[in-house]
Design a protein around this motif. Structure first.
Motif, PDB file in Angstrom:
ATOM      1  N   ASN A 237       1.002   8.045   2.580  1.00  0.00           N
ATOM      2  CA  ASN A 237       2.419   8.161   2.941  1.00  0.00           C
ATOM      3  C   ASN A 237       2.505   8.432   4.430  1.00  0.00           C
ATOM      4  O   ASN A 237       1.485   8.504   5.126  1.00  0.00           O
TER       5      ASN A 237
ATOM      6  N   PHE B  63       1.338   4.786   6.221  1.00  0.00           N
ATOM      7  CA  PHE B  63       2.087   3.693   5.607  1.00  0.00           C
ATOM      8  C   PHE B  63       2.840   2.882   6.651  1.00  0.00           C
ATOM      9  O   PHE B  63       2.792   1.652   6.655  1.00  0.00           O
TER      10      PHE B  63
ATOM     11  N   TRP C  91      -0.107  -4.289   4.114  1.00  0.00           N
ATOM     12  CA  TRP C  91       0.177  -3.956   2.722  1.00  0.00           C
ATOM     13  C   TRP C  91       0.692  -5.159   1.952  1.00  0.00           C
ATOM     14  O   TRP C  91       1.457  -5.970   2.474  1.00  0.00           O
TER      15      TRP C  91
ATOM     16  N   THR D  66       5.432  -4.004  -6.822  1.00  0.00           N
ATOM     17  CA  THR D  66       5.746  -2.904  -7.729  1.00  0.00           C
ATOM     18  C   THR D  66       6.793  -3.290  -8.768  1.00  0.00           C
ATOM     19  O   THR D  66       6.889  -2.653  -9.821  1.00  0.00           O
TER      20      THR D  66
ATOM     21  N   CYS E 177       6.115  -1.992  -1.258  1.00  0.00           N
ATOM     22  CA  CYS E 177       4.788  -2.094  -0.652  1.00  0.00           C
ATOM     23  C   CYS E 177       3.844  -0.983  -1.111  1.00  0.00           C
ATOM     24  O   CYS E 177       2.670  -0.984  -0.738  1.00  0.00           O
ATOM     25  N   GLU E 178       4.343  -0.031  -1.884  1.00  0.00           N
ATOM     26  CA  GLU E 178       3.510   1.032  -2.444  1.00  0.00           C
ATOM     27  C   GLU E 178       4.210   1.571  -3.685  1.00  0.00           C
ATOM     28  O   GLU E 178       5.438   1.557  -3.777  1.00  0.00           O
TER      29      GLU E 178
ATOM     30  N   PHE F 143       2.344   8.017  -2.428  1.00  0.00           N
ATOM     31  CA  PHE F 143       2.331   6.682  -2.999  1.00  0.00           C
ATOM     32  C   PHE F 143       0.911   6.140  -3.098  1.00  0.00           C
ATOM     33  O   PHE F 143      -0.026   6.678  -2.498  1.00  0.00           O
TER      34      PHE F 143
ATOM     35  N   ALA G 276      -0.787   2.687  -2.075  1.00  0.00           N
ATOM     36  CA  ALA G 276      -0.560   1.462  -1.310  1.00  0.00           C
ATOM     37  C   ALA G 276      -1.669   0.466  -1.596  1.00  0.00           C
ATOM     38  O   ALA G 276      -2.852   0.834  -1.709  1.00  0.00           O
TER      39      ALA G 276
END
Length: 415
Positions: free
Chosen positions: A117, A121, A130, A135, A162-163, A318, A320
């Motif tokens: 995070n 990120f 990423w 998701t 993206c995560e 998260f 990723a």
């Protein structure tokens, strides 16, 4: 025995990461595109069968390591995926590996998932490192609140699929109720209390994560509340709001433990001071762990959580997925399992890891809700709803290094 203390920190790899990210921006990187390659999650499961997923994550959290090895990994194996934890000292180490492999043209990257995070990120997103949009394929995303601001933005950077969310955290103060009979109720009250009780308060030295959060909380409080400070960093906003926080902490320094001549290096060192009765107020971004720390005797039984009227900062962690992950389908399966009500409840148990769920329990079935209802109640830590009352999200990640550097120059270096 007191832990060692030092302002010196191992040099962060993030500046080098950011420079490499700028060099890579605009490069397509890899040919693996799971969001476009898979139409359904059943196709993901079929492609993931037999894959080995390398999850790169901070290795200094023993309970987190045990959870991944003993709870999450067996659940992944049940779905045909071998989960291998790769311990690292700093999350930017993982992103550095991804960016280096992208620069070398590798589309079979050695990093499949990263516990990430914040600046890691945002830097990776800037570099297009990423995989995004994947998701939406995860069935267990249905149990999250699609409008939850903590899941939509990561330190001010839009998540954009993206995560995958993993767990939440809430910055929390706690105190020794035997020593503090009239606890403060705002950040400014804490600063006043510290000046009125010389030597009984301190905080980890930024850029330590916990100390850095405390610095931002001071700025937000002195600004009149989080809503007053722009989420996105700018020099103008910094010049308007940062000086008051730096001045307050400079003026506070003579009242700190050891008169501010030295600071705890991290949250664990601060906990040791608290346990040894050296200080009476401490702080954490992982309050759920306090239950186990008190139960094990690592913190005194008089430990109580200090909830502030103005609220405190919260965020989410998260998973990723790098764009060049060799086992992207397996990584997606692991991320989906990690989001399941069963895994989220297990991870929320203080005896397992003690991390707050990212799920909206109102969206769960009665059987799934019961998993959370059966979790042991803590005599130390209120539930997440109370802890997050009046909570505010994190500022944009660019605020963090700017404030840390100001603290180093003006507070740590003050005569």
């Amino acid at each position: 025995m007191l832990p060692s203390f030092s302002l010196a920190r191992r040099r962060s790899l993030l500046p080098a990461t950011a420079a490499l990210a700028l060099a890579l921006t605009g490069c397509s990187g890899a040919s693996v595109e799971p969001a476009e390659s898979f139409g359904t999650f059943d196709e993901v499961l079929a492609a993931a069968d037999g894959q080995t997923v390398d999850l790169w994550m901070f290795g200094g959290d023993a309970k987190g390591n045990a959870y991944v090895d003993e709870v999450l990994a067996p659940a992944a194996l049940d779905q045909g995926v071998t989960l291998r934890r790769v311990p690292i000292a700093d999350t930017p180490d993982a992103l550095n590996r991804v960016l280096s492999e992208l620069q070398a043209g590798r589309d079979d990257g050695s990093v499949d998932l990263i516990w990430a995070n914040g600046s890691t990120f945002s830097t990776g997103k800037q570099a297009q490192a990423w995989q995004c949009g994947w998701t939406d394929l995860l069935p267990n995303m249905q149990y999250t609140d699609q409008d939850d601001p903590l899941l939509l933005n990561d330190f001010g950077t839009p998540v954009d699929g993206c995560e995958a969310p993993w767990h939440k955290a809430q910055f929390t103060f706690f105190y020794n109720s035997d020593a503090v009979t009239d606890p403060p109720t705002t950040v400014e009250d804490i600063l006043d209390w510290a000046q009125a009780h010389p030597g009984r308060f301190t905080y980890p030295a930024p850029p330590d994560f916990t100390g850095s959060v405390f610095l931002r909380e001071v700025m937000l409080s002195l600004a009149g509340g989080a809503e007053q400070v722009p989420l996105t960093y700018s020099q103008a906003a910094y010049d308007q709001y940062a000086p008051a926080a730096i001045q307050a902490l400079t003026e506070l320094e003579p009242s700190l433990w050891r008169e501010g001549a030295t600071y705890p290096r991290d949250e664990q060192a601060l906990n040791t001071l608290f346990a040894d009765g050296e200080v009476d107020i401490a702080m954490t971004y992982g309050p759920a762990t306090l239950t186990d720390l008190v139960g094990s005797g690592a913190l005194p039984p008089s430990t109580k959580v200090l909830t502030l009227e103005e609220g405190t900062v919260g965020n989410a962690s998260f998973l990723a997925l790098p764009v060049n992950a060799a086992d992207a389908a397996g990584a997606m399966v692991v991320a989906n399992i990690a989001l399941s009500p069963e895994q989220q409840a297990a991870k929320a148990d203080p005896g397992t890891w003690g991390q707050f769920t990212v799920l909206d329990t109102d969206l769960l079935t009665p059987t799934q809700q019961n998993l959370f209802a059966q979790l042991p109640e803590s005599p130390i830590v209120p539930d997440y709803e109370e802890l997050s009352r009046n909570a505010h999200g994190e500022l944009g990640s660019e605020w963090v290094p700017a404030l840390n550097e100001a603290w180093r120059q003006d507070v740590a270096s003050a005569p």
